[in-house]
Design a protein around this motif. Structure first.
Motif, PDB file in Angstrom:
ATOM      1  N   ASN A 224      13.860 -58.873 -60.592  1.00  0.00           N
ATOM      2  CA  ASN A 224      13.566 -60.311 -60.562  1.00  0.00           C
ATOM      3  C   ASN A 224      13.089 -60.789 -59.194  1.00  0.00           C
ATOM      4  OD1 ASN A 224      15.815 -60.643 -58.913  1.00  0.00           O
ATOM      5  ND2 ASN A 224      17.093 -61.581 -60.486  1.00  0.00           N
TER       6      ASN A 224
ATOM      7  N   HIS B  94      17.967 -50.077 -61.542  1.00  0.00           N
ATOM      8  CA  HIS B  94      18.170 -50.087 -62.986  1.00  0.00           C
ATOM      9  C   HIS B  94      17.254 -51.157 -63.584  1.00  0.00           C
ATOM     10  CE1 HIS B  94      20.160 -50.923 -66.825  1.00  0.00           C
ATOM     11  NE2 HIS B  94      20.799 -49.768 -66.712  1.00  0.00           N
TER      12      HIS B  94
ATOM     13  N   ASP C 258      17.686 -53.510 -65.578  1.00  0.00           N
ATOM     14  CA  ASP C 258      18.239 -54.870 -65.612  1.00  0.00           C
ATOM     15  C   ASP C 258      18.735 -55.340 -64.237  1.00  0.00           C
ATOM     16  OD1 ASP C 258      20.732 -53.716 -65.160  1.00  0.00           O
ATOM     17  OD2 ASP C 258      21.532 -54.160 -67.146  1.00  0.00           O
TER      18      ASP C 258
ATOM     19  N   SER D 272      21.142 -54.219 -62.404  1.00  0.00           N
ATOM     20  CA  SER D 272      22.596 -54.176 -62.183  1.00  0.00           C
ATOM     21  C   SER D 272      23.038 -53.060 -61.249  1.00  0.00           C
ATOM     22  CB  SER D 272      23.319 -54.018 -63.528  1.00  0.00           C
ATOM     23  OG  SER D 272      22.944 -52.798 -64.148  1.00  0.00           O
TER      24      SER D 272
ATOM     25  N   ASN E 161      15.261 -47.965 -71.044  1.00  0.00           N
ATOM     26  CA  ASN E 161      16.363 -48.759 -71.593  1.00  0.00           C
ATOM     27  C   ASN E 161      17.630 -48.678 -70.739  1.00  0.00           C
ATOM     28  OD1 ASN E 161      17.429 -46.255 -72.140  1.00  0.00           O
ATOM     29  ND2 ASN E 161      17.412 -46.469 -74.376  1.00  0.00           N
ATOM     30  N   GLY E 162      17.563 -47.937 -69.627  1.00  0.00           N
ATOM     31  CA  GLY E 162      18.686 -47.836 -68.705  1.00  0.00           C
ATOM     32  C   GLY E 162      19.797 -46.907 -69.132  1.00  0.00           C
TER      33      GLY E 162
END
Length: 337
Positions: free
Chosen positions: A141, A181, A183, A185, A225-226
């Motif tokens: 992000n 990762h 996402d 995290s 998809n991690g």
């Protein structure tokens, strides 16, 4: 030698960087007419180019060189839009902010420079490392930037004010590569100390240390998809780790020389690994077996990159060639030289 290849975000072009001081842009749409056209050769650097990176919207390409500069090219005209000078030693890595409004560069001068893009100018110089900075990568992000260094640390920078948020210490040798990762995290780091460390983000702490290797690790990559993390080592193996349990899920043995690069298919169905044994192995993640061994290069294979839709695989080698493979039949589609 071709040091790096990367696809345009829409798959329409392939960029290759070389130690011959040039980057070549290949028009992949021309396949429809029966040829792969060399669209342009980007000259101007005075030393080897180590890294090329497309702007997220494909409007620009950045090239990083041992000549201490980054060149930014307008992809409509292929004219040089900016020559970014500020580093005092070789530039190894460049990475665009996910929004495309900043470019980060990592150098042997022990700094990371953040470049503003409108207009092109040097923004912030991040100078807390004590040795060569090998790799920079943005959080998905854009809220943080991670820099990996030969000083055995990763520094995580908060990007609103370019404050050093944390120094991640745990490796006992140079850190070669870092990857977030999907996402955001976790952060994974690969090192010459023969380990991969996974760091949890909130709060920053060492979540697990992956050992079991017998040599340096230069490549680390999360499955899209991690669910798994793959790491390739100079000990000739790739280890795939389950990210729920952090257990070693499988050791992939097949190469006869060091593994330099590994990349997941965009859908996560396959893993491709590039090696100094002159081959690329494509592993089926459903069976954990070799799907195919791609032979065609005559020297070290340094870089491997999947087309955004997974229909092609590009491999780049010290034999100065890029080979494009059709991923349906695993046939050699063309050799770019």
């Amino acid at each position: 030698a071709v040091s790096n290849v990367t696809w345009h975000p829409d798959g329409s072009h392939l960029a290759s960087a070389s130690l011959d001081r040039t980057a070549i842009i290949w028009d992949t749409d021309s396949k429809d007419t029966g040829t792969w056209a060399q669209e342009t050769i980007l000259g101007g650097h005075k030393d080897a180019i180590w890294n090329v990176a497309w702007h997220p919207d494909g409007s620009h390409l950045a090239t990083a060189s041992s000549d201490r500069t980054i060149r930014v090219w307008n992809t409509d005209t292929w004219a040089p839009e900016a020559v970014l000078t500020g580093h005092t030693d070789a530039v190894w890595s460049v990475a665009w902010h996910p929004d495309g409004d900043h470019l980060a560069s990592a150098s042997s001068d022990q700094t990371v420079i953040i470049w503003e893009t409108d207009p092109w100018q040097q923004g912030t110089v991040l100078s807390r490392h004590a040795d060569t900075v090998r790799s920079v990568t943005w959080h998905p992000n854009g809220s943080h930037l991670a820099s990996a260094s030969d000083d055995q640390t990763i520094i995580v920078w908060e990007t609103d004010h370019w404050r050093q948020e944390t120094v991640l210490s745990g490796h006992a040798d140079a850190v070669r590569n870092v990857a977030w990762h999907p996402d955001g995290s976790h952060l994974a780091s690969a090192s010459d100390d023969q380990t991969v460390i996974v760091w949890a983000v909130e709060p920053w702490q060492q979540e697990t240390v992956f050992s079991g290797y017998n040599d340096s690790i230069w490549s680390v990559a999360w499955r899209p998809n991690g669910a798994q993390l793959a790491s390739g080592s100079f000990d000739r193996s790739i280890i795939v780790w389950d990210t729920d349990t952090w257990w070693n899920e499988i050791v992939l043995n097949g190469h006869t020389d060091v593994v330099l690069s590994a990349a997941w298919h965009p859908g996560g169905s396959h893993l491709a690994s590039a090696s100094a044994d002159q081959s690329t192995i494509v592993w089926d993640m459903g069976t954990w077996e070799e799907d195919t061994v791609l032979n065609g290069h005559t020297d070290v294979v340094r870089s491997v990159a999947w087309h955004p839709n997974g229909t092609r695989l590009a491999t780049a080698a010290d034999d100065r060639n890029i080979i494009i493979w059709d991923t349906d039949a695993w046939t050699q589609e063309t050799v770019l030289s």
